[in-house]
Design a protein around this motif. Sequence first.
Motif, PDB file in Angstrom:
ATOM      1  N   UNK A 178       2.214 -43.138 -46.928  1.00  0.00           N
ATOM      2  CA  UNK A 178       3.167 -43.942 -46.174  1.00  0.00           C
ATOM      3  C   UNK A 178       4.392 -44.370 -46.973  1.00  0.00           C
ATOM      4  N   UNK A 179       4.330 -44.229 -48.301  1.00  0.00           N
ATOM      5  CA  UNK A 179       5.445 -44.618 -49.161  1.00  0.00           C
ATOM      6  C   UNK A 179       5.839 -43.451 -50.051  1.00  0.00           C
ATOM      7  N   UNK A 180       7.135 -43.253 -50.182  1.00  0.00           N
ATOM      8  CA  UNK A 180       7.655 -42.211 -51.068  1.00  0.00           C
ATOM      9  C   UNK A 180       8.757 -42.804 -51.927  1.00  0.00           C
ATOM     10  N   UNK A 181       9.237 -42.014 -52.850  1.00  0.00           N
ATOM     11  CA  UNK A 181      10.377 -42.415 -53.670  1.00  0.00           C
ATOM     12  C   UNK A 181      11.530 -41.483 -53.323  1.00  0.00           C
ATOM     13  N   UNK A 182      12.656 -42.075 -52.912  1.00  0.00           N
ATOM     14  CA  UNK A 182      13.845 -41.272 -52.643  1.00  0.00           C
ATOM     15  C   UNK A 182      14.778 -41.368 -53.847  1.00  0.00           C
ATOM     16  N   UNK A 183      15.447 -40.266 -54.141  1.00  0.00           N
ATOM     17  CA  UNK A 183      16.417 -40.219 -55.234  1.00  0.00           C
ATOM     18  C   UNK A 183      17.712 -39.641 -54.677  1.00  0.00           C
ATOM     19  N   UNK A 184      18.809 -40.286 -55.004  1.00  0.00           N
ATOM     20  CA  UNK A 184      20.114 -39.867 -54.496  1.00  0.00           C
ATOM     21  C   UNK A 184      21.186 -40.281 -55.484  1.00  0.00           C
ATOM     22  N   UNK A 185      22.378 -39.762 -55.294  1.00  0.00           N
ATOM     23  CA  UNK A 185      23.529 -40.141 -56.110  1.00  0.00           C
ATOM     24  C   UNK A 185      24.429 -41.035 -55.272  1.00  0.00           C
ATOM     25  N   UNK A 186      24.752 -42.195 -55.805  1.00  0.00           N
ATOM     26  CA  UNK A 186      25.594 -43.146 -55.091  1.00  0.00           C
ATOM     27  C   UNK A 186      26.983 -42.577 -54.840  1.00  0.00           C
ATOM     28  N   UNK A 187      27.493 -42.773 -53.628  1.00  0.00           N
ATOM     29  CA  UNK A 187      28.831 -42.252 -53.272  1.00  0.00           C
ATOM     30  C   UNK A 187      29.926 -42.864 -54.125  1.00  0.00           C
ATOM     31  N   UNK A 188      29.885 -44.179 -54.313  1.00  0.00           N
ATOM     32  CA  UNK A 188      30.956 -44.851 -55.052  1.00  0.00           C
ATOM     33  C   UNK A 188      30.716 -44.863 -56.549  1.00  0.00           C
ATOM     34  N   UNK A 189      29.456 -45.057 -56.962  1.00  0.00           N
ATOM     35  CA  UNK A 189      29.176 -45.213 -58.390  1.00  0.00           C
ATOM     36  C   UNK A 189      28.933 -43.894 -59.100  1.00  0.00           C
ATOM     37  N   UNK A 190      28.450 -42.888 -58.368  1.00  0.00           N
ATOM     38  CA  UNK A 190      28.104 -41.620 -58.984  1.00  0.00           C
ATOM     39  C   UNK A 190      26.809 -41.682 -59.784  1.00  0.00           C
ATOM     40  N   UNK A 191      26.121 -42.829 -59.731  1.00  0.00           N
ATOM     41  CA  UNK A 191      24.856 -42.996 -60.453  1.00  0.00           C
ATOM     42  C   UNK A 191      23.691 -42.466 -59.638  1.00  0.00           C
ATOM     43  N   UNK A 192      22.702 -41.928 -60.329  1.00  0.00           N
ATOM     44  CA  UNK A 192      21.476 -41.480 -59.677  1.00  0.00           C
ATOM     45  C   UNK A 192      20.551 -42.681 -59.537  1.00  0.00           C
ATOM     46  N   UNK A 193      20.041 -42.868 -58.323  1.00  0.00           N
ATOM     47  CA  UNK A 193      19.208 -44.024 -58.005  1.00  0.00           C
ATOM     48  C   UNK A 193      17.906 -43.546 -57.377  1.00  0.00           C
TER      49      UNK A 193
END
Length: 117
Positions: free
Chosen positions: A35-50
């Motif tokens: 029921x829980x996962x971890x999503x990873x993406x790059x912030x549009x404004x910061x360019x940081x991977x979260x």
Amino acid sequence: MPFQGPLPQQLVGRVNACVLSLRTSPRVGRLVRRHLTVVTYTGRRTGRTVSTPVGFRRKGDTVTIPVQFPDAKRWWRNFTGEGGPISLELDGADRSGHAVAKRVGPRRVTVTVRLDG
């Protein structure tokens, strides 16, 4: 009265750490990962991977993430409009896809992810 405004980062960090430890727990991890996962993406404004833990539902190659208290969170805003790339941990592997966020009510947001083949 509904919660509004950004959540304190220290509280968010503690809750996320707790959720992540439950996902790797030998006793309950398997159930939690359904029921829980971890999503990873790059912030549009910061360019940081979260990376952040989220609840989800999956049907085939479509993953639906209901965003709880969306006005108090910012991560889903990276996927408004045309959306953007995202990675999810599913069945013990990282899967990539394209996520699009939509408001489905005054206080409800859903992020829909189409997984890559």
